[in-house]
Motif scaffolding. Structure first.
Motif, PDB file in Angstrom:
ATOM      1  N   UNK A   1       0.595  -1.112   0.028  1.00 44.20           N
ATOM      2  CA  UNK A   1      -0.015  -0.213   0.360  1.00 44.20           C
ATOM      3  C   UNK A   1       0.955   1.358   0.213  1.00 44.20           C
ATOM      4  N   UNK A   2       0.927   1.526  -1.285  1.00 43.00           N
ATOM      5  CA  UNK A   2       1.706   3.332  -1.514  1.00 43.00           C
ATOM      6  C   UNK A   2       1.367   3.926  -2.229  1.00 43.00           C
ATOM      7  N   UNK A   3       2.234   5.357  -1.773  1.00 36.53           N
ATOM      8  CA  UNK A   3       1.815   5.885  -3.983  1.00 36.53           C
ATOM      9  C   UNK A   3       2.418   5.856  -4.719  1.00 36.53           C
TER      10      UNK A   3
ATOM     11  N   UNK B   1       3.642   6.687  -9.054  1.00 42.75           N
ATOM     12  CA  UNK B   1       3.768   7.532 -10.061  1.00 42.75           C
ATOM     13  C   UNK B   1       3.466   7.087 -11.357  1.00 42.75           C
TER      14      UNK B   1
ATOM     15  N   UNK C   1      -0.490  10.874 -10.471  1.00 48.18           N
ATOM     16  CA  UNK C   1       0.125   9.882  -8.703  1.00 48.18           C
ATOM     17  C   UNK C   1      -1.403   9.326  -8.829  1.00 48.18           C
TER      18      UNK C   1
ATOM     19  N   UNK D   1      -2.900   6.420  -5.588  1.00 41.92           N
ATOM     20  CA  UNK D   1      -2.313   4.859  -4.936  1.00 41.92           C
ATOM     21  C   UNK D   1      -2.807   3.634  -4.945  1.00 41.92           C
TER      22      UNK D   1
ATOM     23  N   UNK E   1      -2.986  -0.482  -3.605  1.00 41.83           N
ATOM     24  CA  UNK E   1      -2.802  -1.360  -2.745  1.00 41.83           C
ATOM     25  C   UNK E   1      -3.171  -2.835  -3.714  1.00 41.83           C
TER      26      UNK E   1
ATOM     27  N   UNK F   1      11.517  -1.352  -7.675  1.00 41.05           N
ATOM     28  CA  UNK F   1      10.711  -1.621  -6.564  1.00 41.05           C
ATOM     29  C   UNK F   1      11.784  -0.012  -5.618  1.00 41.05           C
TER      30      UNK F   1
ATOM     31  N   UNK G   1       9.057   2.269  -6.524  1.00 41.41           N
ATOM     32  CA  UNK G   1       7.876   2.787  -7.275  1.00 41.41           C
ATOM     33  C   UNK G   1       7.023   1.932  -8.170  1.00 41.41           C
TER      34      UNK G   1
ATOM     35  N   UNK H   1      -9.211   7.204  -5.529  1.00 40.38           N
ATOM     36  CA  UNK H   1      -9.046   7.071  -3.960  1.00 40.38           C
ATOM     37  C   UNK H   1      -8.886   8.618  -4.585  1.00 40.38           C
TER      38      UNK H   1
ATOM     39  N   UNK I   1      -6.803  14.121  -1.297  1.00 40.82           N
ATOM     40  CA  UNK I   1      -6.738  12.627  -0.684  1.00 40.82           C
ATOM     41  C   UNK I   1      -4.644  12.485  -1.185  1.00 40.82           C
ATOM     42  N   UNK I   2      -4.019  12.930  -2.318  1.00 43.61           N
ATOM     43  CA  UNK I   2      -3.242  12.661  -2.831  1.00 43.61           C
ATOM     44  C   UNK I   2      -2.121  12.748  -0.955  1.00 43.61           C
ATOM     45  N   UNK I   3      -0.820  11.929  -0.911  1.00 41.52           N
ATOM     46  CA  UNK I   3      -0.357  11.355   0.122  1.00 41.52           C
ATOM     47  C   UNK I   3       0.312  13.243   0.768  1.00 41.52           C
ATOM     48  N   UNK I   4       0.610  13.674  -0.595  1.00 33.69           N
ATOM     49  CA  UNK I   4       1.627  15.159  -0.360  1.00 33.69           C
ATOM     50  C   UNK I   4       1.035  16.088  -0.221  1.00 33.69           C
ATOM     51  N   UNK I   5      -0.215  16.474  -0.703  1.00 31.99           N
ATOM     52  CA  UNK I   5      -1.320  17.669  -0.574  1.00 31.99           C
ATOM     53  C   UNK I   5      -1.057  18.256   0.698  1.00 31.99           C
TER      54      UNK I   5
END
Lengths: 277, 774
Positions: free
Chosen positions: A140-142, A144, A166, A168, A170, A210, A212, A240, A246-250
């Motif tokens: 489970x990771x962001x 690109x 981007x 995500x 999972x 890996x 990415x 998602x 909802x982005x991981x780095x917003x």
């Protein structure tokens, strides 16, 4: 046809668990989605609940662990469709209407033979497999993705080629594989057919291994379409990331109110349908 | 007397025994209790005899088993109730909507959230994969029973040291337990599609023989769909829905209410239930749908004690009783004795009370999802439960007797002064850089990404602040997570954990207080106003006065802090007997908190954002090094455990929230384990940026104390350079430390002393540990 009249069948069985966000993605853009249990299409339900696949313009297989994924990911859902609904699904696809499979949905499309679908709409046997990730782990990771389609895929028409998005990931089984002796040959065929839609890249947009590319999938492929471009399967989850928040780095200098990267998948398909029908 | 002489099989085509407790001596009574696995004390057996004496008949085996379930510590909180009533139950909060299987709190005018945390310790110590998975299953049902959609899972875990190579007989290697428990959470949580968003994992030798697996869940619902775990009245029928009933999970509650021993595995393997997430997933859909359509009066989950507890409780909660046809319960296998069916804790089952006229509609919903649902009984006006099996009356108990279990005011005593540790200063190396790097790599501090990345923490697409925070690919830690439950509202739920077993062991009262302090800090750090807490109190054997003292003091601390911070405590759980022949686990008061975020777009994460932004410390640092990770790592003993000044905590939270609302904060991290040094290091790791700081403004403390004291109520904040003067006006007491630096080094000066570390080196130390050890 008007967007608000476009009916989307978000198909589910036990263990499908991303139907809510899939439903919301279409709803947000003004379409008319409905969560439909497979038994409502096969008629194993009270008459009032009966639905006909032909009444919908878009068919969507959401993510999850349909029937637990206990045999192979997506295999049980695919088998149930194949035994009861194969002609309906074939008819749906051959009419040019869009079919989207995300994560477990992609696995179902491959098990069903709708992807990569070189010679026929629905192949007798699966022609590919979404194998266990190289890491052997659920990841489970962001991630690109670089858009690589030249214009065939109806789900990415609004996304310029070469653009990086981007979405995500999972999943534990996202490693797209073809028969080993012909693997690169098949990849070339996918390229020639313009069936490759997304490849995994790193934060700078370069092809990378890996983590990415979380699965170790062949040629970094994250999503493919059928030769006609109306069936798309991809492992990461555009539904998602409909909003920037909802982005991981917003929280890092991004406007939370901006649209998320995933929106383009749904809006492209709706635009296609509204133009065509 | 021989057991055989005291039991008599009724002449029926199925096994049913009457037990002659009238002619049994005290020794016989204890034999009966032991051989039937009742785990009842002699006094309790006397109570039982008195009841049947008055009825003028002998009990059946199913009746005795049922009483034993209801009277277990796990079900009736007999050792803890007196203490909880004094410190927790009396806490009043206007936003509490219900206290049932889970607590339910106001979210806004239209919506509510539910929360609960509980333990699944003993099953996980025996069978880590199944124990953890069914722990999730159970807590999800508690939320569902209130009518709420589960939206987040939280799993604080406690194990022995990962590098342990040998364990005593009957004890599994911590490494094996960690792998099993994490796999169980992953495979169950991911499959049912509920994001696992928070938790934490803690390591200490005391958990070696008895790991702790705490499972929490938050749910969400419309307020008008709230259910109360009760029948409405006569006219309701009871529908058992979900999994079939089998021999798995028999005597789970009794097993949870005794110490673990060398032979626990052999004797109690059958107490561990088997989970099936693909029965649970559609069960959730179906239960929510029948509730949404207003077809049911109430739902209750089948957890500890199975049918034997749920039927009585759901009926009595509506002021009624029930008649049950036990032979209608769908079974996994043939040949179960009635008592086994009645007490089995087989998973994935819910009890629905439904008005007779809605039964067909309800069964239709379950049929669509291929979930078994069966009418097994009906509600009656008398407050008693009667069971027939193949037409034979085999059970008739008054609910007042059954559910009003014993209550004990057990003796408690502080540890003798001799056992208190006298002060011993730690043996610290001169090089502070080395201390920081080695502390970052300590399993209790190190990155938990090994597990977090295996959990789907984003399914449902509402996790807007995630467990790992920072530049994509750099993954620093987070304090809390934020869920945005509604599409058309920016209001959010901040969720976080707070617990410090080491503080609690050395000073139970301040340990309890510190756990709440930490929980509140974690919520506030992301931008939430702490609103409610649910606690899972994991302690040793309450029959030992020193253990009960620890429990009592920790509960007092938690309760006082909840009052002081205006937090509701609408649910909770007590787990005693976390103890083996090797000794008790550290006393562990796990607090799971929920806070309200007014606008999720103003949330802040822990990672540093931009060079030249000023950095401040909010809150006072004191010489409180007792039980700190520095002392634990470098041989320090005794010393003062951090105290909590609730007024200061409130003030500091107000400052952080006001600054966040005004858009002044770019990052914020609570100061916890490892103190200021580790907090700053973690902010660098996530943001991939450095710091240039001078901490001489922190007052007259040693360099080590400034860096490593774990004093409560503190935050480190990065302020937007443009808003610096606004912030300094708002936070007059904040201590300016320096600025974020483009150069990726963490430099901290204090007079002639200095920390100077590369961010890359800190990231490596912090990130590698768990990958290496598990």
């Amino acid at each position: 046809m008007n967007i608000q009249d476009i009916r989307v069948c978000v198909l589910r069985i036990e263990g499908t668990n991303c139907e809510e966000e899939a439903y919301n993605a279409f709803k947000l853009l003004g379409a008319d989605p409905e969560k439909v249990h497979l038994k409502q299409l096969t008629g194993d339900c009270p008459p009032s609940m009966r639905r006909d696949l032909d009444d919908y313009q878009i068919l969507m297989f959401p993510g999850g662990f349909s029937a637990g994924d206990y045999v192979r990911a997506g295999a049980i859902f695919a088998a149930r469709i194949k035994s009861r609904l194969a002609p309906d699904v074939e008819n749906f696809v051959s009419s040019g209407r869009p079919v989207l499979g995300i994560c477990n949905g992609f696995q179902i499309l491959v098990e069903l033979g709708l992807l990569p679908s070189f010679d026929e709409i629905l192949s007798e046997e699966p022609q590919a497999a979404l194998y266990t990730n190289d890491s052997g782990r659920f990841e489970c990771r962001p991630t690109y993705l670089k858009h690589e389609n030249h214009g065939k895929c109806v789900f990415t028409s609004q996304l310029p080629r070469g653009e990086v998005v981007l979405f995500p990931s999972a999943h534990a089984e996202g490693n797209l594989r073809f028969p080993t002796d012909r693997e690169m040959e098949i990849v070339r065929r996918l390229e020639e057919n313009d069936q490759i839609v997304f490849r995994y890249v790193d934060a700078d947009g370069n092809y990378a291994g890996y983590p990415w590319c979380p699965s170790g999938t062949v040629a970094n492929i994250g999503g493919i379409c059928n030769p006609e471009g109306n069936v798309l399967g991809l492992m990461p989850h555009p539904e998602r990331v409909m909003f920037r928040y909802q982005h991981p780095d917003w929280t890092r200098d991004q406007d939370p109110n901006a649209p998320g990267d995933g929106r383009v998948i749904f809006s492209s398909a709706l635009e296609y349908v509204s133009r065509r029908y | 007397m021989d057991m055989a002489e005291l039991t008599r099989k009724r002449d029926l085509p199925f096994p049913l025994y009457e037990v002659d407790i009238f002619s049994a001596s005290d020794r016989d009574l204890m034999n009966i209790s032991a051989s039937m696995g009742l785990n009842l004390s002699l006094d309790e057996m006397h109570e039982v005899r008195k009841y049947f004496d008055a009825k003028g008949r002998l009990p059946t085996d199913i009746e005795l088993q049922s009483i034993a379930q209801a009277w277990s510590e796990h079900c009736c909180y007999k050792s803890s109730k007196v203490i909880l009533r004094e410190h927790i139950f009396t806490i009043k909060h206007p936003d509490v909507l219900a206290k049932g299987d889970a607590g339910v709190m106001v979210f806004d005018d239209e919506y509510a959230y539910a929360l609960r945390v509980e333990s699944h310790n003993h099953p996980s110590a025996i069978e880590p994969y199944g124990g953890a998975a069914t722990g999730i299953g159970g807590i999800v049902r508690d939320i569902l029973a209130m009518g709420a959609q589960p939206v987040a899972l939280v799993d604080p875990l406690f194990f022995g040291p990962l590098d342990l190579k040998e364990t005593p007989p009957g004890v599994k290697l911590p490494k094996y337990l960690v792998r099993g428990v994490v796999s169980g959470i992953r495979d169950y949580g991911n499959r049912i599609g509920i994001p696992t968003v928070a938790g934490g994992v803690f390591f200490d030798p005391s958990y070696t023989g008895n790991c702790l697996v705490n499972v929490g869940c938050v749910g969400f619902m419309r307020r008008d769909r709230l259910l109360n775990n009760a029948v409405k009245g006569v006219g309701d029928v009871l529908i058992l829905a979900g999994g079939r009933t089998g021999r798995d999970g028999i005597h789970g509650v009794n097993f949870a209410s005794a110490e673990l021993t060398e032979t626990s595995e052999e004797e109690s393997r059958g107490s561990v239930q088997l989970g099936d997430p693909i029965t649970k997933e559609p069960l959730i859909h179906a239960c929510l749908e029948v509730n949404e359509r207003g077809l049911i009066s109430g739902i209750k989950d089948l957890g500890g004690g199975g049918l034997s507890c749920v039927v009585g409780e759901i009926s009595l909660a509506g002021g009624c009783g029930a008649d049950v046809e036990l032979d209608r319960v769908p079974l996994k296998e043939e040949g179960l004795a009635p008592w086994e069916i009645w007490v089995s804790e087989s998973q994935e089952r819910m009890m629905l009370a439904t008005p007779e006229e809605n039964v067909d509609a309800v069964l239709e919903v379950f049929a669509l999802w291929d979930v078994t649902a069966t009418v097994i009984g009906r509600v009656v006006s008398d407050q008693r439960v009667r069971i027939t099996y193949d037409g034979e009356l085999i059970y008739e108990l008054d609910l007042d007797f059954l559910t009003k279990g014993p209550e004990y005011c057990r003796p408690w005593a502080p540890p003798s002064s001799a056992s208190k540790e006298s002060f011993l200063a730690p043996n610290l190396p001169e090089d502070v850089n080395a201390i920081i790097l080695s502390t970052l790599a300590d399993p209790n501090i190190a990155s938990k990404e090994w597990m977090v990345l295996q959990y789907d923490h984003e399914v449902r697409a509402s996790t807007v602040v995630k467990p790992l925070q920072g530049k994509t690919g750099f993954r620093g830690p987070g304090d809390g997570v934020v869920i945005k439950p509604l599409m058309d509202s920016y209001r959010g739920l901040a969720i976080a954990i707070g617990v410090n077993p080491w503080f609690t062991s050395q000073d139970p009262y301040n340990g309890g207080r510190s756990s709440v302090d930490e929980m509140c800090r974690n919520i506030a750090a992301v931008g939430g106003r702490p609103h409610s807490l649910t606690d899972c109190m994991n302690f040793g054997n309450p029959e030992k006065p020193e253990r009960l003292y620890e429990f009592r003091e920790a509960v007092r601390g938690v309760g006082e802090m909840a009052r002081a911070m205006n937090l509701a405590v609408p649910s909770g759980n007590v787990s005693f007997y976390n103890e083996t022949a090797l000794g008790p686990t550290l006393p562990t008061p796990t607090c799971m908190g929920v806070g309200i975020v007014e606008d999720i777009r103003k949330c802040v994460t822990t990672d540093l954002k931009r060079a030249q932004n000023p950095v401040y410390l909010i809150g006072e640092t004191k010489d409180e090094m007792g039980a700190s990770i520095l002392y634990r790592r470098y041989g320090g003993k005794g010393g003062k455990v951090p105290e909590v000044d609730a007024t200061a905590l409130s003030r500091n939270i107000d400052t952080v929230l006001a600054a966040g609302q005004a858009g002044m904060l770019r990052s914020c991290h609570d100061c916890a384990d490892g103190g200021l040094a580790i907090t700053l290091a973690e902010m660098c790791i996530g943001g991939d940026l450095g710091l240039q700081l001078d901490i001489s403004g922190m007052g007259d403390l040693s360099f080590e104390t400034k860096l490593f004291s774990e004093s409560n109520s503190r935050f480190v904040v990065e302020v937007d350079a443009v808003k610096r003067s606004d912030f300094e006006r708002l936070a007059k007491d904040a201590i300016y430390l320096g600025v974020v630096d483009q150069d990726k080094r963490m430099v901290i000066r204090d007079g002639h002393r200095k920390v100077d570390l590369k961010v890359a080196a800190m990231r490596k130390a912090w990130s590698d540990t768990l990958w290496r050890l598990v």
